[in-house]
Write an enzyme that holds these catalytic residues in place. Structure first.
Site, mmCIF file in Angstrom:
data_model
loop_
_atom_site.group_PDB
_atom_site.id
_atom_site.type_symbol
_atom_site.label_atom_id
_atom_site.label_comp_id
_atom_site.label_asym_id
_atom_site.label_seq_id
_atom_site.Cartn_x
_atom_site.Cartn_y
_atom_site.Cartn_z
ATOM 1 N N GLU A 266 0.858 -1.195 0.000
ATOM 2 C CA GLU A 266 0.000 0.000 0.000
ATOM 3 C C GLU A 266 0.889 1.238 0.000
ATOM 4 O O GLU A 266 1.772 1.340 0.848
ATOM 5 C CB GLU A 266 -0.899 -0.008 1.246
ATOM 6 C CG GLU A 266 -1.839 -1.201 1.274
ATOM 7 C CD GLU A 266 -2.714 -1.261 2.528
ATOM 8 O OE1 GLU A 266 -2.654 -0.344 3.369
ATOM 9 O OE2 GLU A 266 -3.457 -2.238 2.664
ATOM 10 N N HIS A 287 -7.530 1.611 1.951
ATOM 11 C CA HIS A 287 -7.470 1.214 3.367
ATOM 12 C C HIS A 287 -8.259 2.195 4.245
ATOM 13 O O HIS A 287 -7.712 2.792 5.187
ATOM 14 C CB HIS A 287 -6.003 1.138 3.833
ATOM 15 C CG HIS A 287 -5.818 0.268 5.044
ATOM 16 N ND1 HIS A 287 -4.755 -0.568 5.229
ATOM 17 C CD2 HIS A 287 -6.583 0.110 6.153
ATOM 18 C CE1 HIS A 287 -4.849 -1.186 6.391
ATOM 19 N NE2 HIS A 287 -5.964 -0.792 6.976
#
Ligand SMILES: O=C(O)[C@H](O)COP(=O)(O)O
Length: 314
Positions: A266, A287
């Site tokens: 990420e 997220h």
């Protein structure tokens, strides 16, 4: 006066009210400046982090006075919990404080992906009328939700899904068969073996931490055993799901839709991002399932209280 270093974003009222009387360094940019973070950590009695700060290795070594770590969330995979335990550093996750946000994300994604009708804005605005193409959308009522992991977030998700008419089953090897959590007030949640859950769910949602035991749990083989057209939702941790296998199954039509909020890396980089190009009925989010205005207030309040209580107790 004990010093608290906060390296990622946090509700500022919780800092003012919950951490009054402490020497607080609040700099949400610290997470992106490892050298400055290590320098700040050298004086810190407490660190407060979200999921991006890696509390391990060089950072932990530089934090020689550290007494506790407050985690503004529940996943602990960014913290070397063993090393903290060995050094007597307490770790405080904000357990329960973002359950509702994640549960709403999962149920919202399930409705959206089953129905499949919400991506027509551009076409309709341009004067097209794709009504026939969208006439096979599915209702959530009557579908089976399969929860992989049945902790507090999954239980909030089950409650909402049941209210919408879903039947709910879950796989959780850590929960005894006679645990009252299997018989909540809204109706039974059936305990299933993982393979059976994967094979019988219309919507499969993941609620497990990332561990050696869960990494790659939903791989190409597991996805191939899912019901044709099933929906997969991952708001747990990247790494539990094989992202390339999800993309391939969406493109082949084996999977009817997917929502991924978490990823192996990420943000997605280069090749990882291109895997998803052209996938139908796919929602990708950064997220964010556990982060809402409301949960940020709760998570920050709980974390400030845990850290303040611990430091005052020393
Ligand atoms: O573990 C969690 O609860 C989620 O990852 C959200 O946490 P964060 O917003 O603190 O990263």
């Amino acid at each position: 006066m004990p010093r608290i270093v906060i390296s990622e974003f946090m509700d500022e009222a919780a800092i003012r009210e919950g951490l009054a009387g402490f020497d607080v360094l609040y700099d949400p940019k610290l997470v992106d400046d490892p050298a400055a973070l290590e320098a700040a950590a050298a004086d810190a009695d407490a660190l407060i982090v979200r999921n991006r700060t890696q509390v391990r290795g060089a950072l932990l070594n530089s934090a020689t006075k550290l007494k506790c770590v407050g985690r503004l969330g529940v996943g602990l995979d960014n913290i070397d919990v063993e090393a903290c335990r060995a050094r007597g550093i307490a770790v405080f996750p904000a357990t329960g404080a973002n359950d509702v946000s994640v549960a709403e994300y999962v149920v919202g994604a399930a409705i959206l992906l089953l129905r499949g009708a919400y991506a027509s804005t551009a076409e309709v605005a341009a004067g097209a009328w794709p009504r026939n193409a969208l006439s096979n959308g599915r209702e959530i009522s009557g579908k089976r939700l399969g929860l992989v992991g049945y902790g507090s977030i999954a239980r909030e998700t089950a409650r909402r899904a049941a209210a919408l008419g879903m039947s709910v089953a879950a796989h959780d090897p850590y929960l005894k068969p006679d645990d009252p959590a299997w018989r909540p007030d809204f109706g039974p949640v059936e305990p299933f073996a993982l393979d059976d859950l994967v094979a019988t769910s219309d919507v499969l949602s993941l609620h497990v931490p990332l561990t050696d035991g869960t990494r790659g749990m939903i791989d190409a083989a597991a996805i191939s055993r899912m019901k044709p057209g099933a929906i997969l939702i991952n708001a747990a941790r990247g790494g539990v799901v094989d992202e390339a296998a999800v993309a391939a199954a969406l493109k082949s039509g084996a999977l009817g839709g997917a929502a991924l909020d978490v990823f192996d890396t990420e943000p997605l980089k280069g090749g990882a991002a291109s895997v998803f190009a052209g996938c139908p009925n796919l929602v990708l989010t950064p997220h964010i399932a556990g982060v809402t205005a409301e949960s940020n207030v709760r998570v920050s309040g709980v974390t400030a209280a845990s850290v303040a209580k611990h430091l005052r107790s020393l």
